[in-house]
Scaffold this active site. Sequence first.
Site, PDB file in Angstrom:
ATOM      1  CE  LYS A 179      -2.056  -2.590   2.840  1.00 27.89           C
ATOM      2  NZ  LYS A 179      -3.505  -2.820   3.938  1.00 27.89           N
ATOM      3  CG  ASP A 215      -6.748  -6.672   7.199  1.00 28.95           C
ATOM      4  OD1 ASP A 215      -6.056  -7.163   6.890  1.00 28.95           O
ATOM      5  OD2 ASP A 215      -6.589  -5.151   6.198  1.00 28.95           O
TER       6      ASP A 215
HETATM    7  C1  BGC Z   1      -1.075  -6.413   2.786  1.00 27.07           C
HETATM    8  C2  BGC Z   1      -2.372  -7.655   3.393  1.00 27.07           C
HETATM    9  C3  BGC Z   1      -3.248  -6.778   4.355  1.00 27.07           C
HETATM   10  C4  BGC Z   1      -4.270  -6.696   2.955  1.00 27.07           C
HETATM   11  C5  BGC Z   1      -5.606  -5.587   3.372  1.00 27.07           C
HETATM   12  C6  BGC Z   1      -2.830  -6.212   2.261  1.00 27.07           C
HETATM   13  O1  BGC Z   1      -1.749  -4.695   1.206  1.00 27.07           O
HETATM   14  O2  BGC Z   1      -0.740  -7.216   2.193  1.00 27.07           O
HETATM   15  O3  BGC Z   1      -1.160  -7.632   5.184  1.00 27.07           O
HETATM   16  O4  BGC Z   1      -4.258  -7.399   5.299  1.00 27.07           O
HETATM   17  O5  BGC Z   1      -3.341  -5.643   2.115  1.00 27.07           O
HETATM   18  O6  BGC Z   1      -5.426  -4.421   4.433  1.00 27.07           O
END
Ligand code: BGC
Length: 486
Positions: A179, A215
């Site tokens: 992200k 999460d």
């Molecule tokens: C992460 C995950 C997370 C998901 C939703 C992804 O970018 O790698 O660990 O569960 O985003 O938040």
Amino acid sequence: MLAAWWFRLCLQVNQGPFGSELSLTLQVQKHLEPFRLSLEKLQDVSARLRKDMIRGLGKHSHHRASVKMLPTFVRATPDGTEKGDFLALDLGGTNFRVLHVRVLEEEQRVLKMDSQICAIPQDIMLGTGEKLFDHIAACLAEFLDSQKLRGQTLPLGFTFSFPCEQKEIDKSILIRWTKGFNCSGVEGEDVVNLLKEAIHRRGDYDISSVAMVNDTVGTMMSCGYRDQSCEIGMIIGTGTNACYMEEMKNVKRVEGEDGRMCINTEWGGFGDDGCLKDVLTEFDEEVDKTSINPGVHTFEKMISGMYLGEIVRLVLLKLTEEKLLFRGCPSEALLTPGSFETRFISEIEEPDSGLENAKKILTKLDLDWDLVDACVARLVCDTVSSRSARLCAAALATIVNRIRINRGLDHLKTTVGVDGTVYRKHPNFSDELQAAVRLLAPKCDVTFLISEDGSGKGAAMVTAVAQRVWACWASPDDLFHCRVTL
Ligand code: BGC
């Protein structure tokens, strides 16, 4: 179906799809065609994911797997006897939050006592890890003061929504940022240590045990408290991911054969080895190239809220360059990366007010639009969000089909806990996803349960279950402290 919708729109706006409109329709459709995935294609995507999941679980194949299938050391879902007061941190979604949560055994209820949102400025998201954790520790201190909790050392559930190699429930090594985060000095480090060090640097408060939670796991656990057949957690928000209860005998990197363990699939990384090349469009490639982490989380970049708006912007720009939109004139705003927010997609696709919203948004983006432009923009949004929902469905179908086969069942009835802004806020995303899951997993009866604050309450729940299990077992080694073989 979309073509028929488009035909109707042309008629509605008094632009019969003949002559120049017919040619416009065909040309727009040509650009959107690569986003349309047939059922056969989705089945094929699901088969590829199934292989990658098996690779991720394997002892010797794990290191080359793009779907990491990470053990979470959560081996039990809630049984309703959990109780206590907890602190929870939630980092990695739309906001960073600090929470105080009480789990009541008698009423089988999880109460969120209070919570506080703390902004994480962009320079901290991209700065040093030390700064990030100092900021988190400072937010927690402020919250403890405001709640008059300083002095009580409460257990803490830390929802950290990034891929982590969890060695134990309280030892979690960040594999990589996803992200919008990219803080230095954190990848390869134990996140619990970094948090504890930051709290020690301050020296003015302390916390007791820490349970690390993804999460997806928090979501599964918070729904599991309400519905004990909930054994899958799925997020479709800023990022996307899912976890589920896997048979221990298949989790080759953890010792032990009995029972089940929750596996954080990290399905966002699917395709990072190039296996989705035929599914990616030129727009996906562009989004990846200009992201802060090229080559990372290919599947997520086709699905989640962090990227959908940008995909739509790139398609609109391409159609403008081809003189199929806005009389061939892009505005400064349309030329600016990130200007088309993902929430615009939901607004434009609203069944009643969508077209009016489209007009407002195009005006806000300083575009010289007419009614056909607004209809085309709506068609683009619909195409991009439908693909996202169908890809998610293919991935979820892979999981439910796997659980059914794992258990040797003809028919599986199961519940998925879901959270995330895209799933919650988009007007038809959930319907489209559920319809596609029915087609792709016909022998599974899947109930979708929207989680009530999975990241906050779920973190408290994981901590509570950990404490319950710790208390029941003479040695915690039995449940949470099995070692991962690397
Ligand atoms: C992460 C995950 C997370 C998901 C939703 C992804 O970018 O790698 O660990 O569960 O985003 O938040």
